[in-house]
Design a protein around this motif. Structure first.
Motif, PDB file in Angstrom:
ATOM      1  N   VAL A  30       0.865  -1.165   0.000  1.00 14.38           N
ATOM      2  CA  VAL A  30       0.000   0.000   0.000  1.00 14.38           C
ATOM      3  C   VAL A  30       0.908   1.224   0.000  1.00 14.38           C
ATOM      4  CG1 VAL A  30      -1.811   1.287   1.189  1.00 14.38           C
ATOM      5  CG2 VAL A  30      -1.802  -1.217   1.252  1.00 14.38           C
ATOM      6  N   TYR A  31       0.654   2.130  -0.922  1.00 10.66           N
ATOM      7  CA  TYR A  31       1.482   3.310  -1.093  1.00 10.66           C
ATOM      8  C   TYR A  31       0.788   4.543  -0.533  1.00 10.66           C
ATOM      9  CZ  TYR A  31       4.777   0.713  -3.951  1.00 10.66           C
ATOM     10  OH  TYR A  31       5.721  -0.186  -4.387  1.00 10.66           O
ATOM     11  N   TYR A  32       1.555   5.335   0.191  1.00  7.63           N
ATOM     12  CA  TYR A  32       1.062   6.555   0.816  1.00  7.63           C
ATOM     13  C   TYR A  32       1.978   7.719   0.457  1.00  7.63           C
ATOM     14  CZ  TYR A  32      -1.030   3.105   4.031  1.00  7.63           C
ATOM     15  OH  TYR A  32      -1.709   2.038   4.584  1.00  7.63           O
ATOM     16  N   CYS A  33       1.435   8.921   0.534  1.00  6.23           N
ATOM     17  CA  CYS A  33       2.295  10.096   0.424  1.00  6.23           C
ATOM     18  C   CYS A  33       2.210  10.878   1.732  1.00  6.23           C
ATOM     19  CB  CYS A  33       1.907  10.973  -0.761  1.00  6.23           C
ATOM     20  SG  CYS A  33       0.374  11.875  -0.545  1.00  6.23           S
ATOM     21  N   ASN A  34       3.233  11.672   1.986  1.00  2.83           N
ATOM     22  CA  ASN A  34       3.277  12.529   3.161  1.00  2.83           C
ATOM     23  C   ASN A  34       4.522  13.391   3.063  1.00  2.83           C
ATOM     24  OD1 ASN A  34       2.671  13.561   5.823  1.00  2.83           O
ATOM     25  ND2 ASN A  34       1.662  11.596   6.234  1.00  2.83           N
ATOM     26  N   ARG A  35       4.651  14.332   3.963  1.00  2.00           N
ATOM     27  CA  ARG A  35       5.865  15.111   3.972  1.00  2.00           C
ATOM     28  C   ARG A  35       6.942  14.330   4.726  1.00  2.00           C
ATOM     29  NH1 ARG A  35       4.208  20.412   7.600  1.00  2.00           N
ATOM     30  NH2 ARG A  35       3.484  19.326   9.464  1.00  2.00           N
ATOM     31  N   ASP A  36       8.131  14.905   4.810  1.00  2.00           N
ATOM     32  CA  ASP A  36       9.260  14.122   5.292  1.00  2.00           C
ATOM     33  C   ASP A  36       9.411  14.120   6.806  1.00  2.00           C
ATOM     34  OD1 ASP A  36      12.050  16.443   4.924  1.00  2.00           O
ATOM     35  OD2 ASP A  36       9.928  16.831   5.266  1.00  2.00           O
ATOM     36  N   TRP A  37       8.636  14.944   7.513  1.00  2.00           N
ATOM     37  CA  TRP A  37       8.695  14.929   8.968  1.00  2.00           C
ATOM     38  C   TRP A  37       7.414  15.564   9.492  1.00  2.00           C
ATOM     39  CZ3 TRP A  37       9.119  19.291  12.322  1.00  2.00           C
ATOM     40  CH2 TRP A  37       9.105  20.514  11.636  1.00  2.00           C
ATOM     41  N   SER A  38       7.166  15.397  10.771  1.00  2.00           N
ATOM     42  CA  SER A  38       5.945  15.929  11.366  1.00  2.00           C
ATOM     43  C   SER A  38       4.767  15.615  10.446  1.00  2.00           C
ATOM     44  CB  SER A  38       6.067  17.444  11.574  1.00  2.00           C
ATOM     45  OG  SER A  38       4.942  17.932  12.298  1.00  2.00           O
ATOM     46  N   TYR A  39       4.574  14.326  10.272  1.00  2.00           N
ATOM     47  CA  TYR A  39       3.641  13.851   9.264  1.00  2.00           C
ATOM     48  C   TYR A  39       2.231  14.420   9.434  1.00  2.00           C
ATOM     49  CZ  TYR A  39       7.244  10.267   8.674  1.00  2.00           C
ATOM     50  OH  TYR A  39       8.423   9.602   8.474  1.00  2.00           O
ATOM     51  N   PHE A  40       1.618  14.673   8.305  1.00  2.00           N
ATOM     52  CA  PHE A  40       0.184  14.935   8.276  1.00  2.00           C
ATOM     53  C   PHE A  40      -0.547  13.630   8.597  1.00  2.00           C
ATOM     54  CE2 PHE A  40       0.753  19.085   6.867  1.00  2.00           C
ATOM     55  CZ  PHE A  40       1.452  19.173   5.684  1.00  2.00           C
ATOM     56  N   PRO A  41      -1.859  13.691   8.915  1.00  2.00           N
ATOM     57  CA  PRO A  41      -2.605  12.440   9.053  1.00  2.00           C
ATOM     58  C   PRO A  41      -2.478  11.613   7.775  1.00  2.00           C
ATOM     59  CG  PRO A  41      -3.906  14.276   9.872  1.00  2.00           C
ATOM     60  CD  PRO A  41      -2.694  14.882   9.223  1.00  2.00           C
ATOM     61  N   TRP A  42      -2.226  10.345   7.930  1.00  2.00           N
ATOM     62  CA  TRP A  42      -2.035   9.492   6.757  1.00  2.00           C
ATOM     63  C   TRP A  42      -3.351   9.295   6.017  1.00  2.00           C
ATOM     64  CZ3 TRP A  42       2.782   8.163   5.211  1.00  2.00           C
ATOM     65  CH2 TRP A  42       3.815   8.327   6.140  1.00  2.00           C
ATOM     66  N   GLY A  43      -3.257   9.268   4.699  1.00  2.00           N
ATOM     67  CA  GLY A  43      -4.424   8.967   3.884  1.00  2.00           C
ATOM     68  C   GLY A  43      -4.717   7.487   3.894  1.00  2.00           C
ATOM     69  N   GLN A  44      -5.640   7.096   3.044  1.00  2.00           N
ATOM     70  CA  GLN A  44      -6.031   5.685   2.997  1.00  2.00           C
ATOM     71  C   GLN A  44      -5.052   4.850   2.185  1.00  2.00           C
ATOM     72  OE1 GLN A  44      -7.228   7.905   0.917  1.00  2.00           O
ATOM     73  NE2 GLN A  44      -7.112   6.889  -1.067  1.00  2.00           N
ATOM     74  N   GLY A  45      -4.202   5.514   1.442  1.00  2.00           N
ATOM     75  CA  GLY A  45      -3.239   4.808   0.614  1.00  2.00           C
ATOM     76  C   GLY A  45      -3.880   4.240  -0.636  1.00  2.00           C
ATOM     77  N   THR A  46      -3.036   3.723  -1.507  1.00  2.00           N
ATOM     78  CA  THR A  46      -3.511   3.075  -2.718  1.00  2.00           C
ATOM     79  C   THR A  46      -2.744   1.764  -2.883  1.00  2.00           C
ATOM     80  OG1 THR A  46      -3.966   3.396  -5.088  1.00  2.00           O
ATOM     81  CG2 THR A  46      -1.921   4.356  -4.257  1.00  2.00           C
ATOM     82  N   GLN A  47      -3.488   0.700  -3.137  1.00  2.00           N
ATOM     83  CA  GLN A  47      -2.901  -0.637  -3.196  1.00  2.00           C
ATOM     84  C   GLN A  47      -2.255  -0.874  -4.547  1.00  2.00           C
ATOM     85  OE1 GLN A  47      -2.890  -3.405  -0.824  1.00  2.00           O
ATOM     86  NE2 GLN A  47      -1.437  -4.187  -2.364  1.00  2.00           N
ATOM     87  N   VAL A  48      -1.026  -1.316  -4.527  1.00  2.00           N
ATOM     88  CA  VAL A  48      -0.324  -1.750  -5.730  1.00  2.00           C
ATOM     89  C   VAL A  48      -0.018  -3.233  -5.574  1.00  2.00           C
ATOM     90  CG1 VAL A  48       1.805  -1.556  -7.070  1.00  2.00           C
ATOM     91  CG2 VAL A  48       0.674   0.514  -6.207  1.00  2.00           C
TER      92      VAL A  48
END
Length: 114
Positions: A92-110
């Motif tokens: 499952v792939y997620y995006c976020n910034r490199d520190w002090s993460y934002f709330p994680w999204g649901q991701g996308t399955q690969v």
């Protein structure tokens, strides 16, 4: 609250390609670095690619030469072009910034399978 929405995942055969997108609910132009992460069940989330606002990029050794990260600040979107996919890219792939993460999204399955 910041929202990150990932999309573009799917099922492909080894050697195939996918392009992931991540849309943020805020402007990303001032965010120092945005990255793509992936996680498989039972393992920690790992960083696979990161891009600074200045355009510098860095990749995990396992994806170098195959994945390309990019960002469109005008669209508040970060992309991950994945080529020559391997079985071990399944996650499952997620995006976020490199520190002090934002709330994680649901991701996308690969899923890469033959």
């Amino acid at each position: 609250q910041v929202q990150l929405v990932e999309s573009g995942g799917g099922s492909v055969q080894p050697g195939g390609s996918l392009r992931l997108s991540c849309v943020a609910s805020i402007s990303i132009i001032s965010i120092n670095a945005m990255g793509w992460y992936r996680q498989v069940p039972g393992k920690q989330r790992e960083l696979v690619a990161i891009m600074t606002k200045g355009g510098s990029t860095n990749y995990a050794d396992s994806v170098k030469g195959r994945f390309t990260i990019s960002r469109d600040n005008a669209k508040n979107t970060v992309y991950l072009q994945m080529n020559s996919l391997k079985l071990e890219d399944t996650a499952v792939y997620y995006c976020n910034r490199d520190w002090s993460y934002f709330p994680w999204g649901q991701g996308t399955q690969v899923t890469v399978s033959s």
